[in-house]
Design a protein around this motif. Structure first.
Motif: not given
Length: 326
Positions: A23-45
């Motif tokens: 989450v913190k990586a996405w907050q800092r990077l946004g769409a500048r360096l696109p990545f996606f997490v393979i995981g359970d949505l409830t674990h990443l809420a």
């Protein structure tokens, strides 16, 4: 210009700090360096994630504009910070395998793995591999892989890894050392864009054996391997005394260093860049990076996890993918 495929991230142990640093990586990077997490949505809420479910990897760049892109991979149980659930072990393993499949099919440019807890996987799913690296090699059908630790100031490869120090001399042999150097040389060319890599080789003993007075491994093993590989055209130096290899002036003379054992490699990189080191697996048919730390159950769920190494792992994966593309 075609946008490069995003980086796949396997969630690792959801009871550790993986979800928080994703989450913190996405907050800092946004769409500048696109990545996606393979995981359970409830674990990443948590942690202000705003997880955005995506149906396919190519949707990650757009989704990253509004939240953390997640390729849904349901797990059997909730994630409780600091308390790995045996029921989730199979999900952790399957998420890694799914990431490998996506990168092997070209839907992702690289795989960055969040930390796993090997005991939890063994207890919950009979995981039979010593760690991530061996499992990835198995999935890729590769017999020999090499671990590199890297930061902007140093790339270092241990020839032997997680074995007792007392077993290192017996484990070192010409075949292992030759394979390690060759795989490192090939990766520096292919993944780091270095046309003629310079590789420095450490000795095993103090003062690199000092002419045999402090050990014979340098004269009997390391020097002959270096000579044989130089004859093949590799640019190698050593064996060097390890205590003089890692200051700034010495590092300027090589592109990567080969160490003989775990701490000989990891002490210098963790001293130089403790938070920013990246674990890179060389010798796979795809790019794999990971942060150079574990699950940190002691701080999981507290909001104190540092995403620096994970962000560095994503950035290095992107640079390596670019080098392969070129």
């Amino acid at each position: 210009m075609t946008r490069p495929a995003p980086i796949a991230v396997s969630i690792g142990e959801p009871a550790g700090i993986g979800p928080e640093i994703a989450v913190k990586a996405w907050q800092r990077l946004g769409a500048r360096l696109p990545f996606f997490v393979i995981g359970d949505l409830t674990h990443l809420a948590g942690f202000g994630a705003h997880p955005v479910p995506i149906a396919r990897p190519q949707d990650a760049a757009h989704a990253a504009l509004s939240g953390l892109p997640v390729l849904s991979h349901p797990f059997a149980a909730p994630a409780v910070a600091g308390q790995p659930a045996p029921e989730n072990a199979a999900g952790v393993i399957a998420a890694i395998a799914r990431g490998v499949d996506l990168v092997m099919r070209g839907e992702a440019s690289a795989l960055t793995t969040l930390p796993i807890h090997k005991k939890a996987l063994k207890d919950g799913a009979g995981f039979r591999f010593p760690g991530h690296t061996e499992y990835l090699a198995h999935l890729a059908g590769v017999e020999t892989v090499v671990m590199m630790l890297a930061c902007p100031a140093l790339r270092v490869v241990p020839a032997t890894i997680h074995i007792p120090l007392s077993e290192v001399p017996a484990a070192l042999n010409a075949g292992l050392l030759t394979d390690t150097i060759r795989i490192t040389d090939a990766a520096l060319r292919r993944d780091f864009g270095i046309a003629r890599p310079r590789i420095a080789i450490a000795g095993l003993n103090p003062h690199a054996g000092e002419g045999g007075t402090m050990g014979r491994e340098e004269d009997d093993l390391i020097t002959p391997v270096i000579a044989a590989l130089r004859a093949e055209g590799l640019t190698l130096s050593g064996p060097h005394s390890a205590d003089t290899m890692f200051h700034a002036g010495a590092r300027a003379q090589y592109d990567a260093a080969i160490a003989m054992y775990h701490d000989q490699a990891l002490i210098p990189i963790k001293t130089i860049d403790f938070a920013g080191g990246v674990n890179v697996t060389l010798g796979l048919p795809f790019i794999r990076t990971s942060p150079d730390h574990g699950t940190a159950f002691d701080i999981a769920g507290t909001g104190r996890a540092d995403p620096t190494s994970f962000i560095a792992a994503l950035e290095m994966a992107a640079l390596m993918a670019q080098a392969r593309g070129n």
